[in-house]
Design an enzyme around this catalytic site. Structure first.
Site, PDB file in Angstrom:
ATOM      1  CG  ASP A   1      11.852   4.009  -6.595  1.00 51.89           C
ATOM      2  OD1 ASP A   1      11.257   5.080  -6.364  1.00 51.89           O
ATOM      3  OD2 ASP A   1      13.035   3.824  -6.278  1.00 51.89           O
TER       4      ASP A   1
ATOM      5  CG  ASP B   1       8.463   0.886  -0.712  1.00 49.77           C
ATOM      6  OD1 ASP B   1       9.619   1.158  -0.338  1.00 49.77           O
ATOM      7  OD2 ASP B   1       8.119   0.921  -1.916  1.00 49.77           O
TER       8      ASP B   1
ATOM      9  CB  ALA C   1      -0.927  -0.005   1.216  1.00 54.90           C
TER      10      ALA C   1
ATOM     11  NE  ARG D   1      15.098  -2.909   5.276  1.00 51.57           N
ATOM     12  CZ  ARG D   1      14.943  -2.151   4.197  1.00 51.57           C
ATOM     13  NH1 ARG D   1      14.746  -2.714   3.006  1.00 51.57           N
ATOM     14  NH2 ARG D   1      14.972  -0.833   4.289  1.00 51.57           N
TER      15      ARG D   1
END
Length: 201
Positions: free
Chosen positions: A104, A82, A38, A87
């Protein structure tokens, strides 16, 4: 550097500082179990909105410049958040890594598309294509086993800054030409670093 080759040249050197500024937003998103996908999608939307503002807002001038700057700042924040969110929450996946890269590029190309209202389509296409080259070089190097190379004189942040300059000043042609040349040079520098890392035949 986590499998990456940093580069002191360019604004990428400020990434650790910038990531620290986003720590609060990262924690907020993690607590709300926000999907990293998202956040990637939001980055695309911000890039597209910046392109729309470039094309349609009255300008050039302070109003258009500030709107584009705010939207591109949001786009850059999403590009950092994101992967960090994935992570932080243990949701890293191979599909997510692909989406991270694709989103990106899509966000950047959507922002560049706004320049079609301000300059010749061939120049816009050249600048947009050149803007993708540094990332493709870095990804190709990583696929071949080199550390992921980053940074350079005209990276993602500098290209966003160039679009903000266009919004403030209307100098689309010289700025796009500069971004095209600088992005190509950045790709060349990254390729040289990848080549050295992999060793010559």
């Amino acid at each position: 550097m986590n499998g990456q080759m940093g580069q002191g040249l360019g604004l990428y050197a400020l990434k650790p500082w910038y990531a620290g500024r986003l720590a609060g937003a990262l924690g907020w998103l993690a607590r709300r179990r926000t999907s990293p996908d998202a956040v990637s999608a939001t980055g695309i939307a911000a890039g597209a909105a910046a392109g729309a503002a470039l094309a349609w807002l009255p300008g050039p001038g302070a109003f258009a410049g500030l709107v584009v700057a705010a939207l591109l700042a949001a786009r850059l924040a999403c590009a950092n958040l994101d992967g960090a969110l994935a992570r932080e929450t243990g949701r890293t996946t191979r599909r997510g890594a692909v989406l991270n890269e694709v989103s990106d590029r899509a966000a950047e190309l959507a922002a560049f598309a706004g320049c079609l209202a301000l300059a010749d389509a061939r120049l816009v296409a050249l600048a947009a294509l050149a803007a993708t080259l540094p990332s493709w070089v870095a990804l190709a190097g990583a696929a071949a086993g080199a550390p992921r190379v980053q940074g350079g004189p005209v990276g993602k942040t500098e290209r966003c800054l160039g679009l903000v300059v266009i919004a403030f000043t209307g100098w689309a042609v010289p700025v796009l030409a500069l971004l095209a040349a600088g992005s190509a040079a950045t790709a060349g520098l990254r390729l040289a670093r990848v080549w050295r890392a992999l060793g010559t035949p």
